[in-house]
Design a protein around this motif. Structure first.
Motif, short mmCIF file in Angstrom:
data_model
loop_
_atom_site.label_atom_id
_atom_site.label_comp_id
_atom_site.label_asym_id
_atom_site.label_seq_id
_atom_site.Cartn_x
_atom_site.Cartn_y
_atom_site.Cartn_z
N LEU A 89 0.81 -1.21 0.00
CA LEU A 89 0.00 0.00 0.00
C LEU A 89 0.85 1.26 0.00
CD1 LEU A 89 -3.02 0.69 0.03
CD2 LEU A 89 -2.88 0.85 2.51
N THR A 90 2.00 1.22 0.67
CA THR A 90 2.82 2.42 0.81
C THR A 90 3.84 2.59 -0.31
OG1 THR A 90 4.38 1.22 2.25
CG2 THR A 90 2.59 2.44 3.32
N SER A 91 3.97 1.62 -1.19
CA SER A 91 5.05 1.66 -2.19
C SER A 91 4.96 2.86 -3.13
CB SER A 91 5.08 0.37 -3.00
OG SER A 91 3.86 0.21 -3.71
N GLY A 92 3.75 3.35 -3.39
CA GLY A 92 3.61 4.49 -4.29
C GLY A 92 3.34 5.80 -3.59
N MET A 93 3.41 5.82 -2.26
CA MET A 93 3.09 7.03 -1.51
C MET A 93 4.34 7.87 -1.23
SD MET A 93 0.47 5.69 1.43
CE MET A 93 -0.99 4.74 1.05
N LYS A 94 4.12 9.16 -1.02
CA LYS A 94 5.19 10.05 -0.59
C LYS A 94 5.19 10.12 0.93
CE LYS A 94 5.38 12.95 -4.72
NZ LYS A 94 5.30 14.34 -5.26
N ARG A 95 6.36 9.90 1.51
CA ARG A 95 6.49 9.78 2.96
C ARG A 95 7.13 11.03 3.54
NH1 ARG A 95 9.18 4.34 5.18
NH2 ARG A 95 8.79 4.56 7.42
N VAL A 96 6.69 11.40 4.75
CA VAL A 96 7.35 12.50 5.46
C VAL A 96 7.84 11.98 6.80
CG1 VAL A 96 5.98 14.28 4.34
CG2 VAL A 96 5.16 13.30 6.48
N ASN A 155 8.64 0.95 10.23
CA ASN A 155 7.28 0.55 10.58
C ASN A 155 6.31 1.72 10.74
OD1 ASN A 155 7.47 -2.19 10.43
ND2 ASN A 155 7.29 -2.58 12.63
N LEU A 156 6.83 2.95 10.60
CA LEU A 156 5.96 4.12 10.66
C LEU A 156 5.97 4.81 9.31
CD1 LEU A 156 4.20 6.25 12.07
CD2 LEU A 156 6.32 7.38 12.82
N PHE A 157 4.79 4.99 8.72
CA PHE A 157 4.68 5.69 7.44
C PHE A 157 3.64 6.80 7.60
CE2 PHE A 157 3.86 6.79 3.16
CZ PHE A 157 4.91 6.34 2.37
N ILE A 158 4.12 8.03 7.54
CA ILE A 158 3.25 9.19 7.56
C ILE A 158 3.19 9.74 6.14
CG2 ILE A 158 2.83 11.49 8.53
CD1 ILE A 158 4.54 10.63 10.95
N GLU A 159 2.03 9.64 5.52
CA GLU A 159 1.90 10.08 4.14
C GLU A 159 1.95 11.61 4.07
OE1 GLU A 159 -0.92 9.32 0.19
OE2 GLU A 159 -1.61 8.70 2.16
N GLU A 160 2.55 12.10 3.00
CA GLU A 160 2.64 13.54 2.79
C GLU A 160 1.24 14.16 2.87
OE1 GLU A 160 5.26 16.18 -0.23
OE2 GLU A 160 3.68 14.99 -1.20
N GLY A 161 1.14 15.25 3.63
CA GLY A 161 -0.14 15.91 3.80
C GLY A 161 -0.80 15.64 5.13
N ALA A 162 -0.34 14.61 5.86
CA ALA A 162 -0.87 14.32 7.19
C ALA A 162 -0.23 15.26 8.21
CB ALA A 162 -0.61 12.87 7.57
N ARG A 200 -2.60 8.17 6.75
CA ARG A 200 -2.84 8.60 5.38
C ARG A 200 -2.89 10.12 5.25
NH1 ARG A 200 -4.69 4.75 1.80
NH2 ARG A 200 -3.95 6.36 0.35
N LYS A 201 -2.82 10.60 4.01
CA LYS A 201 -2.78 12.03 3.74
C LYS A 201 -4.01 12.74 4.29
CE LYS A 201 -4.76 11.68 -0.92
NZ LYS A 201 -4.53 11.91 -2.36
N ASN A 202 -3.77 13.98 4.72
CA ASN A 202 -4.81 14.86 5.27
C ASN A 202 -5.40 14.37 6.58
OD1 ASN A 202 -4.52 16.57 3.01
ND2 ASN A 202 -5.97 15.36 1.83
N ALA A 203 -4.86 13.29 7.15
CA ALA A 203 -5.26 12.88 8.49
C ALA A 203 -4.59 13.79 9.51
CB ALA A 203 -4.89 11.42 8.74
N GLU A 204 -5.19 13.92 10.68
CA GLU A 204 -4.60 14.70 11.76
C GLU A 204 -4.56 13.88 13.03
OE1 GLU A 204 -4.93 19.00 14.09
OE2 GLU A 204 -6.63 18.29 12.90
N ILE A 205 -3.36 13.75 13.60
CA ILE A 205 -3.18 13.10 14.89
C ILE A 205 -2.84 14.22 15.87
CG2 ILE A 205 -2.07 11.25 16.16
CD1 ILE A 205 -3.46 10.34 13.58
#
Length: 390
Positions: free
Chosen positions: A147-154, A168-175, A192-197
């Protein structure tokens, strides 16, 4: 490119109610994403559905003009080996699980297979609603890399505390993730993107936080948990599968649970997931019209789409609520709440269809989503079917 049709087996779809009242089996969240999403990664192609008649307008069948279709049973979970065996099928052939069940076949949708081939790959299936939380951890782990192979990570913000391997932690760009404690020692966490923690949230993987979802301040989430897109969560969650556009935004406990879409659990709402005497849990089974043994010690709330619970509502262990349920007041309601009903532990009454539609329309409009005429026709038919499932 393959022409793929994901086909519901009626007996299994019935067993997965109330979640499959409003969606085909393949649209259930299983791990990081839906069963359909997994198949689309495994076998790229044009996808459509064979499902219950009342869902067919929203989820139509699109048969290939030359009759060359891959028809896959929608409760089957893909793997690399299984996808290869299915892709190798010739017209007229079917792949079986060795126990009499058809995994997939190739040809016209109404044609009987001429040759049966037993799969050599281990087959995973979703056959009970509680499989969704039981298999959540293993599925998140297997989905994570693909799932994360095509995502941009920050990178995680310096305000966060991360425990465990960085991979083991993937924060998608935009989160947006600030001031959180995230433990990935026991499994991956994908935000995922645009999520807020928000600050003070504690996450212990394996966990998926869907696109544009919000984890409120001080929330505690124990994995394995999947929070779908556009959800809001707070309080304490443990091994929960929440479909998109649902909220449990305040304090209260939810564990070993499956929540549909467009649901709302009010402040202080708590659902038990363990009986006081530690005995085996029985869960309402729609096709049997009775409570069946599950072999489980832990099982919480199972809730269909567009159901609501008022503030401080309490649910007994393994409560099943259908579609369009509105529960409120003091005390524990019964363990099975039929669709389109409202009330409290003191008693329930039927919800008029017009009232349900008006509430659904308002709830969806708040998220910029329209209740379409096709949606209304589906819910009208479902409403007329309610007596069958009481």
């Amino acid at each position: 490119m393959h022409h793929v049709i994901l086909a519901d087996i009626p007996a299994i779809r019935e067993n997965l109610l109330p979640l499959t009242f409003t969606r085909p089996v393949c649209e259930l969240l299983a791990g990081a994403d839906t069963i359909r999403d997994k198949w689309q990664r495994a076998i790229p192609g044009a996808y459509s559905f064979i499902t219950a008649p009342h869902l067919s307008e929203l989820f139509p069948t699109d048969e290939s003009q030359d009759g060359d279709n891959l028809i896959i049973s929608s409760h089957i979970l893909p793997s690399r080996g299984l996808a290869a065996e299915i892709s190798a099928l010739k017209i007229g052939e079917a792949l079986t699980d060795g126990e009499g069940g058809i995994i997939a076949r190739r040809g016209h949708i109404d044609a009987e297979p001429e040759r049966l081939i037993t799969a050599t790959t281990e087959v995973q299936k979703i056959t009970n609603v509680y499989d969704l939380f039981l298999m959540c951890g293993s599925l998140i782990s297997s989905d994570f890399q693909a799932l994360t192979s095509g995502m941009k990570r920050v990178a995680a913000s310096g305000s966060c505390t991360v425990i465990g391997p960085d991979d083991n932690l993937f924060i998608e760009e935009g989160a947006s993730v600030e001031g959180a404690i995230i433990n990935v020692t026991h499994g991956p966490v994908l935000i995922r993107k645009n999520a807020e923690i928000m600050e003070g949230a504690c996450l212990r993987g394996p966990i998926i936080i869907g696109e544009a979802s919000t984890v409120n301040m001080g929330t505690r989430i124990y994995g394995p948990t999947t929070i779908g897109a556009h959800c809001k969560v707070g309080g304490e969650l443990n091994n929960v599968v929440m479909h998109p556009y649902s909220n449990k935004a305040h304090d209260g406990f939810l564990g070993n649970a499956v929540i549909g879409s467009w649901c709302n659990l009010g402040a202080g709402c708590t659902a038990s997931n363990l009986k006081n005497d530690y005995t085996e849990i029985k869960l309402w089974n729609y096709p049997s019209r009775r409570f069946l043994r599950t072999g489980l010690q832990f099982c919480g709330l199972i809730m269909g789409d567009h159901s609501k619970a008022g503030i401080n509502t309490m649910f007994n262990t393994a409560t099943v609520a259908g579609v369009g349920v509105n529960i409120h007041g003091t005390g524990f309601p019964r363990n099975f709440l039929a669709s389109f009903s409202e009330g409290s532990a003191a008693g329930l009454t039927d919800v008029p269809l017009s009232k349900f539609m008006n509430i659904a329309r308002r709830v969806m409009a708040r998220r910029g989503i329209e209740l379409t005429a096709a949606d209304e026709r589906m819910y009208t038919t479902l409403y007329e079917m309610t007596e069958t499932y009481r």
